[in-house]
Design a protein around this motif. Structure first.
Motif, PDB file in Angstrom:
ATOM      1  N   ILE A  11       0.849  -1.203   0.000  1.00  0.00           N
ATOM      2  CA  ILE A  11       0.000   0.000   0.000  1.00  0.00           C
ATOM      3  C   ILE A  11       0.880   1.247   0.000  1.00  0.00           C
ATOM      4  N   GLN A  12       1.937   1.255   0.800  1.00  0.00           N
ATOM      5  CA  GLN A  12       2.858   2.397   0.871  1.00  0.00           C
ATOM      6  C   GLN A  12       3.584   2.589  -0.464  1.00  0.00           C
ATOM      7  N   LYS A  15       1.103   4.051  -2.816  1.00  0.00           N
ATOM      8  CA  LYS A  15       0.884   5.459  -2.485  1.00  0.00           C
ATOM      9  C   LYS A  15       2.055   6.311  -2.989  1.00  0.00           C
ATOM     10  N   HIS A  19       1.874   9.219  -5.689  1.00  0.00           N
ATOM     11  CA  HIS A  19       2.422  10.544  -5.397  1.00  0.00           C
ATOM     12  C   HIS A  19       3.414  10.975  -6.499  1.00  0.00           C
TER      13      HIS A  19
END
Length: 111
Positions: A11-12, A15, A19
């Motif tokens: 998930i990171q 993300k 970004h």
């Protein structure tokens, strides 16, 4: 627990990718804006140069028409001058004939 950590890391990562892609999109959007502004300025310069060229062409056409008018007037004046010279030459001949005739009459009266 291991599964949740992997999911959390994933998930990171996602993300971070989102970004990064969002930053790329902003840069592209900014570049596009700059490009559109440059394009608009270039179009204005082209329109200005086209206007200047059109004005120069109109001035050239006007100058050409004026030159033709002056050339016609000059040609007409030259024709009139030639005609006047012809008339002067004819009068000159008449004057010479009158002079000779007068001389002959004068000589006849004296003699």
């Amino acid at each position: 627990v291991m599964m949740n950590e992997q999911k959390e890391r994933r998930i990171q990562e996602l993300k971070a990718q989102v970004h990064a892609k969002e930053q790329d999109r902003r840069k592209l959007q900014s570049s596009l804006g700059t490009f559109q502004q440059q394009l608009q300025e270039a179009r204005k310069r082209v329109a200005s140069k086209e206007q200047a060229a059109k004005k120069a062409q109109e001035e050239a056409d006007s100058g050409r028409a004026e030159l033709e008018k002056v050339q016609r007037a000059l040609s007409s004046a030259q024709e009139e001058l030639a005609k006047a010279r012809g008339e002067v030459a004819a009068k000159d001949r008449q004057l010479q004939e009158l002079g000779r005739s007068l001389s002959a009459k004068s000589a006849a009266l004296e003699g």
